[in-house]
Scaffold this motif. Structure first.
Motif, PDB file in Angstrom:
ATOM      1  N   ASP A 160      -3.373   3.434   6.141  1.00 15.52           N
ATOM      2  CA  ASP A 160      -2.288   3.698   7.166  1.00 15.52           C
ATOM      3  C   ASP A 160      -2.045   2.412   7.941  1.00 15.52           C
ATOM      4  OD1 ASP A 160      -0.439   5.086   8.422  1.00 15.52           O
ATOM      5  OD2 ASP A 160      -1.714   6.202   9.701  1.00 15.52           O
ATOM      6  N   LYS A 161      -3.332   1.673   8.294  1.00 15.98           N
ATOM      7  CA  LYS A 161      -3.101   0.635   8.943  1.00 15.98           C
ATOM      8  C   LYS A 161      -2.415  -0.560   8.381  1.00 15.98           C
ATOM      9  CE  LYS A 161      -7.450   1.308  11.571  1.00 15.98           C
ATOM     10  NZ  LYS A 161      -8.679   0.707  11.832  1.00 15.98           N
ATOM     11  N   ARG A 162      -2.878  -0.658   7.056  1.00 11.66           N
ATOM     12  CA  ARG A 162      -2.185  -1.652   5.973  1.00 11.66           C
ATOM     13  C   ARG A 162      -1.003  -1.347   5.181  1.00 11.66           C
ATOM     14  NH1 ARG A 162      -5.979  -5.865   6.138  1.00 11.66           N
ATOM     15  NH2 ARG A 162      -7.995  -5.245   7.047  1.00 11.66           N
ATOM     16  N   SER A 163      -0.385  -0.369   5.444  1.00  7.80           N
ATOM     17  CA  SER A 163       0.587   0.383   4.819  1.00  7.80           C
ATOM     18  C   SER A 163       1.693  -0.876   4.170  1.00  7.80           C
ATOM     19  CB  SER A 163       1.215   1.327   5.473  1.00  7.80           C
ATOM     20  OG  SER A 163       1.917   0.832   6.409  1.00  7.80           O
ATOM     21  N   ALA A 164       1.759  -1.851   4.970  1.00  6.61           N
ATOM     22  CA  ALA A 164       3.040  -2.706   4.579  1.00  6.61           C
ATOM     23  C   ALA A 164       2.316  -3.923   3.710  1.00  6.61           C
ATOM     24  CB  ALA A 164       3.744  -3.133   5.657  1.00  6.61           C
ATOM     25  N   GLN A 165       1.157  -3.960   3.713  1.00 10.72           N
ATOM     26  CA  GLN A 165       0.257  -5.085   3.140  1.00 10.72           C
ATOM     27  C   GLN A 165       0.302  -4.858   1.585  1.00 10.72           C
ATOM     28  OE1 GLN A 165      -3.419  -5.843   5.027  1.00 10.72           O
ATOM     29  NE2 GLN A 165      -3.964  -7.076   3.048  1.00 10.72           N
ATOM     30  N   VAL A 174       0.773  -1.314  -0.047  1.00 15.54           N
ATOM     31  CA  VAL A 174       0.115  -0.226  -0.017  1.00 15.54           C
ATOM     32  C   VAL A 174       1.177   1.357   0.007  1.00 15.54           C
ATOM     33  CG1 VAL A 174      -1.483   1.412   1.461  1.00 15.54           C
ATOM     34  CG2 VAL A 174      -1.933  -1.128   1.255  1.00 15.54           C
ATOM     35  N   GLU A 175       1.742   1.241   0.848  1.00 15.84           N
ATOM     36  CA  GLU A 175       2.840   2.375   0.951  1.00 15.84           C
ATOM     37  C   GLU A 175       3.372   2.577  -0.291  1.00 15.84           C
ATOM     38  OE1 GLU A 175       6.680   4.089   3.518  1.00 15.84           O
ATOM     39  OE2 GLU A 175       5.695   2.097   3.954  1.00 15.84           O
ATOM     40  N   ALA A 190      -1.088  -4.831  -2.084  1.00 14.98           N
ATOM     41  CA  ALA A 190      -2.248  -4.167  -2.618  1.00 14.98           C
ATOM     42  C   ALA A 190      -2.979  -5.270  -3.348  1.00 14.98           C
ATOM     43  CB  ALA A 190      -2.013  -3.166  -3.684  1.00 14.98           C
ATOM     44  N   GLY A 191      -2.397  -6.533  -3.758  1.00 17.86           N
ATOM     45  CA  GLY A 191      -3.104  -7.428  -4.286  1.00 17.86           C
ATOM     46  C   GLY A 191      -4.179  -8.316  -3.404  1.00 17.86           C
TER      47      GLY A 191
END
Length: 249
Positions: free
Chosen positions: A133-138, A105-106, A140-141
Motif C-alpha cells: 500500500d505504501k509503495r503502490s506507485a513504485q 505495484v498498484e 515493481a522492478g
C-alpha cells in the motif's frame, strides 16, 4: 490456523496425487509419487536440490505432462490445461516471483482484479502486506527481493484459490528479510490450503503443519511437521541438516 476437535471426522483432502510420473526430456524426474494435501493447512514439500519439488508443482499446474492421477477438490484433473486448472481454484507463486517490473505495484495488483471477488479481497491483501500500500506507485522492478515476493504473494491471494502453490518464497533473500516474509506468509496462509516448496527448513518449520519429503524423485517420508522437526536422524539423512543447523536462517 484452524484446529479440528477430537470428535470431528477427518476432512477429505483438497488434493490427492497417485502414481505421478514426470519426464523432462530424457530424464525421469518423478517416480510413482503419491501424497495428499489436507484442507486449511500448510503442507511443506521438502527435499534436497534436484529431487523434483518444483517439477511436482509444475505437473500439478499442467505445465509439465505427467502420468498417474491427480484429484483436486474431489474431481480428477485428467488432461486439463493449465488455465482450466487455475479457473478451478489452483493459484501459483513461482520461485522467480515474475512481477511485471515496468508496472507499478498498484498496476501489478490490478492485473488480478478480473477474478470474481478479487476487488473485495484487495483490502485484506493490503492489510497483510502494508508495504504494498505504501509503495503502490513504485515500479515493481525497483522493489527489494522481499517486497517483490510480497507482491507476488499478494497478487496470488487475490485469486479465489482453493489451493495455493508456493515455490521457494525465501530463495535468495537476506535473513532479516526472511523474518519479514515468514510473518507475512503466516498471515497470508492462515486457514488457507497451501502446498509449500521451501529449501529453508526453518521457514517450513515455522509455517507448515504437514510435511512430504522427496528423495531421488520419490516420496521418501510423509507425516506431521512436528514429527519431522523432532527427528534429527531423519532430517540428516533426507535433508542433509541436523540439530546444529535447526535454528540457522
Amino acid at each position: 490456523m484452524s484446529e479440528l476437535s477430537l470428535g470431528d471426522p477427518t476432512p477429505e483432502p483438497v488434493l490427492t496425487v497417485q502414481g505421478m510420473d514426470v519426464h523432462r526430456g530424457e530424464a525421469h524426474i518423478l517416480h510413482d509419487v503419491g501424497f495428499e494435501v489436507a484442507p486449511n493447512r500448510v503442507t511443506a514439500l521438502l527435499g534436497r536440490n534436484g529431487v523434483g519439488k518444483t517439477t511436482t508443482l509444475l505437473a500439478l499446474l499442467g505445465l509439465l505432462p505427467s502420468t498417474g492421477r491427480v484429484d483436486f477438490d474431489g474431481v480428477p484433473l485428467g488432461d486439463l490445461p493449465t488455465h482450466q486448472r487455475v479457473q478451478r481454484g489452483i493459484a501459483y507463486v513461482p520461485e522467480d516471483r515474475e512481477v511485471f517490473a515496468q508496472l507499478s505495484v498498484e498496476e501489478n495488483l490490478r492485473l488480478a482484479l478480473h477474478w470474481p471477488g478479487a476487488a473485495e479481497r484487495l483490502p485484506m491483501v493490503l492489510e497483510i502486506f502494508p508495504e504494498l500500500d505504501k509503495r503502490s506507485a513504485q515500479k515493481a522492478g525497483s522493489l527489494s527481493g522481499g517486497q517483490q515476493q510480497m507482491l507476488a504473494l499478494g497478487r496470488a491471494l487475490l485469486h479465489p484459490a482453493k489451493l495455493l502453490l508456493i515455490d521457494e518464497p525465501t530463495k535468495g533473500l537476506a535473513p532479516i528479510i526472511i523474518t519479514e516474509v515468514i510473518a507475512a506468509l503466516r498471515a497470508a496462509t492462515a486457514d488457507a490450503t497451501v502446498l509449500l516448496v521451501e529449501q529453508n527448513l526453518r521457514v517450513a518449520e515455522e509455517l507448515a503443519t504437514d510435511a512430504i519429503v522427496l528423495d531421488e524423485g520419490q516420496v521418501a517420508w510423509r507425516g506431521s511437521m512436528a514429527e519431522l522437526q523432532s527427528d534429527d536422524d531423519r532430517k540428516r539423512s533426507l535433508l542433509g541438516v541436523g540439530r546444529a543447523r535447526r535454528d540457522a536462517p
